[in-house]
Design an enzyme around this catalytic site. Structure first.
Site, PDB file in Angstrom:
ATOM      1  N   GLU A  47       0.825  -1.195   0.000  1.00 34.70           N
ATOM      2  CA  GLU A  47       0.000   0.000   0.000  1.00 34.70           C
ATOM      3  C   GLU A  47       0.867   1.255   0.000  1.00 34.70           C
ATOM      4  O   GLU A  47       1.937   1.291   0.607  1.00 34.70           O
ATOM      5  CB  GLU A  47      -0.907   0.009   1.229  1.00 34.70           C
ATOM      6  CG  GLU A  47      -2.046  -0.975   1.038  1.00 34.70           C
ATOM      7  CD  GLU A  47      -2.514  -1.610   2.315  1.00 34.70           C
ATOM      8  OE1 GLU A  47      -1.644  -2.091   3.076  1.00 34.70           O
ATOM      9  OE2 GLU A  47      -3.724  -1.620   2.538  1.00 34.70           O
ATOM     10  N   CYS A  86       3.133   8.407   1.503  1.00 33.65           N
ATOM     11  CA  CYS A  86       3.630   7.451   2.491  1.00 33.65           C
ATOM     12  C   CYS A  86       3.972   6.148   1.758  1.00 33.65           C
ATOM     13  O   CYS A  86       3.124   5.550   1.097  1.00 33.65           O
ATOM     14  CB  CYS A  86       2.582   7.219   3.574  1.00 33.65           C
ATOM     15  SG  CYS A  86       3.122   6.032   4.828  1.00 33.65           S
ATOM     16  N   CYS A 145       5.562  -7.145   7.192  1.00 34.34           N
ATOM     17  CA  CYS A 145       6.597  -6.690   8.122  1.00 34.34           C
ATOM     18  C   CYS A 145       6.902  -7.800   9.116  1.00 34.34           C
ATOM     19  O   CYS A 145       6.020  -8.559   9.506  1.00 34.34           O
ATOM     20  CB  CYS A 145       6.125  -5.451   8.870  1.00 34.34           C
ATOM     21  SG  CYS A 145       7.419  -4.674   9.878  1.00 34.34           S
ATOM     22  N   CYS A 187       5.099  -5.445  15.965  1.00 30.55           N
ATOM     23  CA  CYS A 187       4.567  -4.506  16.960  1.00 30.55           C
ATOM     24  C   CYS A 187       3.099  -4.857  17.204  1.00 30.55           C
ATOM     25  O   CYS A 187       2.335  -5.049  16.261  1.00 30.55           O
ATOM     26  CB  CYS A 187       4.691  -3.068  16.454  1.00 30.55           C
ATOM     27  SG  CYS A 187       6.396  -2.602  16.082  1.00 30.55           S
ATOM     28  N   CYS A 191       0.085  -2.819  15.606  1.00 33.33           N
ATOM     29  CA  CYS A 191       0.145  -2.476  14.176  1.00 33.33           C
ATOM     30  C   CYS A 191      -0.483  -3.568  13.316  1.00 33.33           C
ATOM     31  O   CYS A 191      -0.156  -4.747  13.446  1.00 33.33           O
ATOM     32  CB  CYS A 191       1.597  -2.266  13.754  1.00 33.33           C
ATOM     33  SG  CYS A 191       1.786  -1.845  12.016  1.00 33.33           S
ATOM     34  N   CYS A 235      -1.696   5.522  10.042  1.00 36.61           N
ATOM     35  CA  CYS A 235      -0.548   4.817  10.603  1.00 36.61           C
ATOM     36  C   CYS A 235      -0.970   3.494  11.222  1.00 36.61           C
ATOM     37  O   CYS A 235      -1.893   3.441  12.022  1.00 36.61           O
ATOM     38  CB  CYS A 235       0.094   5.628  11.729  1.00 36.61           C
ATOM     39  SG  CYS A 235       0.669   7.227  11.248  1.00 36.61           S
TER      40      CYS A 235
HETATM   41  N1  SAH Z   1       8.415   0.111  10.630  1.00 32.54           N
HETATM   42  C1  SAH Z   1       8.669   1.522  10.755  1.00 32.54           C
HETATM   43  C2  SAH Z   1       7.863   2.296   9.764  1.00 32.54           C
HETATM   44  C3  SAH Z   1       6.374   2.353  10.063  1.00 32.54           C
HETATM   45  S1  SAH Z   1       5.989   3.985  10.436  1.00 32.54           S
HETATM   46  C4  SAH Z   1       8.469   1.968  12.188  1.00 32.54           C
HETATM   47  O1  SAH Z   1       8.017   1.151  12.974  1.00 32.54           O
HETATM   48  O2  SAH Z   1       8.798   3.099  12.533  1.00 32.54           O
HETATM   49  C5  SAH Z   1       4.460   3.850  11.091  1.00 32.54           C
HETATM   50  C6  SAH Z   1       4.303   4.571  12.427  1.00 32.54           C
HETATM   51  O3  SAH Z   1       2.985   4.270  12.851  1.00 32.54           O
HETATM   52  C7  SAH Z   1       5.239   4.048  13.493  1.00 32.54           C
HETATM   53  O4  SAH Z   1       5.684   5.086  14.332  1.00 32.54           O
HETATM   54  C8  SAH Z   1       4.352   3.107  14.275  1.00 32.54           C
HETATM   55  O5  SAH Z   1       4.777   2.981  15.610  1.00 32.54           O
HETATM   56  C9  SAH Z   1       3.014   3.764  14.146  1.00 32.54           C
HETATM   57  N2  SAH Z   1       1.881   2.845  14.289  1.00 32.54           N
HETATM   58  C10 SAH Z   1       1.862   1.520  14.085  1.00 32.54           C
HETATM   59  N3  SAH Z   1       0.622   1.025  14.344  1.00 32.54           N
HETATM   60  C11 SAH Z   1      -0.144   2.071  14.698  1.00 32.54           C
HETATM   61  C12 SAH Z   1      -1.520   2.214  15.051  1.00 32.54           C
HETATM   62  N4  SAH Z   1      -2.334   1.170  15.082  1.00 32.54           N
HETATM   63  N5  SAH Z   1      -1.972   3.446  15.344  1.00 32.54           N
HETATM   64  C13 SAH Z   1      -1.157   4.515  15.295  1.00 32.54           C
HETATM   65  N6  SAH Z   1       0.131   4.443  14.941  1.00 32.54           N
HETATM   66  C14 SAH Z   1       0.647   3.239  14.661  1.00 32.54           C
END
Ligand code: SAH
Length: 357
Positions: free
Chosen positions: A74, A114, A121, A125, A128, A344
């Site tokens: 995406e 973006c 991935c 996390c 996510c 995000c």
């Molecule tokens: N893998 C990288 C790039 C992803 S950036 C990283 O982890 O930084 C995406 C951002 O969105 C990251 O800061 C992540 O912590 C945040 N994120 C992930 N899941 C989310 C969610 N459900 N709600 C809000 N932010 C989220």
């Protein structure tokens, strides 16, 4: 060059693919016919395909972009920039002073793309949605660039017509596909004409690559996903913390060589009742104090199978105030495209009812 062609053919190919954005090799009119047909036989050059698009009420568009082998990722188009909250390093209000949010300096409109660096991935996390896909595969540098060119083409804009910011914050962990990610950055700067000062990469905290990244000649700005204020919580929500804990991560952040006027960004996803208390805010202050950094707060974007909820808006503001009062510049990232699973942490190829064409 391998194909028994003079070296400048490489430059011609590069120009055509990245500057003129040709769809197929046989459209590269600067190349002799014989060489074109040779290439067509051997390479499926051209941009990746748009498989689906979902349009948000806020103007955000989520594209599902498909590659030659059927894999897809995406890529999200966010018009009107992001007012600073998206982690691109600009400040809220900066652009308004230069002629309103729709107009960047020089009268050009602005937007943020973006970008994904991997399909799926591996980092896992817990908040996510991309983690639920697992790692499907790395993207090549060409595929990373191709996504952006496809979206620019869909939007009928170019880096000349519109001020484009790039955030490497889509599917995947860019620092676990480091070489291809950096190659893509260099292609985007040299070939597409997007300066690295308009790019931000976010990492979950792959410490050895943070060090490598600091040594790059040409590099985007750096954002680090902090997301917890102590190791006990971070171990739970970001298992990668068991490999590189907060002390290791913050040491790398302190050693990171910043350029003039540059600062680090820390992202902090607020999870209701997990990492959003006054005590957590004090711990964040202690962690980032003395660093030339800002904090971007992101209220959790909810999703199916995500076992957390977002704090009330008031709690988000209280958290922000605690940090600001301690002297840490802190912004709240405005969610973009939540209704279409484009925000995000929501990139998991989810199907939604298409709202408009
Ligand atoms: N893998 C990288 C790039 C992803 S950036 C990283 O982890 O930084 C995406 C951002 O969105 C990251 O800061 C992540 O912590 C945040 N994120 C992930 N899941 C989310 C969610 N459900 N709600 C809000 N932010 C989220």
């Amino acid at each position: 060059m391998e194909a028994g062609q003079p070296a400048y053919r490489g430059q011609q190919l590069f120009e055509a693919l990245y500057r003129q954005r040709v769809e197929a090799v046989d459209q590269i009119t600067t190349l002799p016919n014989s060489f074109r047909s040779e290439l067509t036989k051997n390479y499926a050059a051209g941009l990746p395909q748009t498989q689906k698009r979902f349009v948000s009420v806020d103007g955000t568009v989520r594209y599902l972009i498909g590659f030659a082998d059927g894999q897809s990722v995406e890529t999200v188009w966010m018009p009107e920039g992001d007012n600073g909250e998206q982690g691109d390093g600009s400040e809220a209000g900066e652009e308004e002073a230069a002629g309103g949010p729709r107009e960047a300096k020089g009268g050009r409109r602005r937007a943020t793309v973006c970008v994904s660096s991997q399909a799926g991935c591996a980092v896992n996390c817990q908040f996510c949605m991309t983690a639920l896909l697992g790692l499907l595969r790395n993207l090549s540098a060409g595929e990373i660039v191709g996504q952006i060119l496809r979206v620019l083409q869909e939007q009928k804009v170019s880096p000349e017509s519109e001020r484009i910011n790039l955030v490497f914050m889509g599917q995947g962990e860019p620092f676990l596909n480091y070489e291809n990610f950096m190659k893509a950055v260099r292609l985007l700067v040299a070939g597409v004409g997007i300066p690295e000062s308009r790019m931000t990469v976010s990492t979950a905290g792959i410490v050895p690559r943070i060090r490598d990244f600091g040594g790059e000649q040409v590099r985007p700005k750096l954002a680090i996903s902090l997301n917890a204020s102590n190791d006990a919580t971070r171990d739970q929500v970001m298992p990668i913390n068991r490999k590189w804990n907060l002390a290791t991560l913050l040491t790398a952040a302190r050693q990171f060589p910043l350029r003039p006027r540059e600062r680090l960004t820390f992202e902090y996803v607020l999870l209701n009742g997990v990492n959003d208390s006054e005590q957590n805010a004090r711990e964040v202050v202690a962690l980032v104090r003395g660093l030339n950094a800002k904090v971007n707060l992101i209220a959790l974007n909810p999703g199916p199978e995500i076992p957390f909820s977002a704090p009330e808006e008031e709690r988000v503001h209280t958290f922000q105030q605690s940090l600001i009062q301690a002297g840490i510049p802190t912004f709240i990232r405005r969610p973009r495209g939540r209704d279409i699973y484009a925000a995000c942490g929501q990139l998991k190829r989810a199907e939604v009812v298409q709202l408009s064409a």
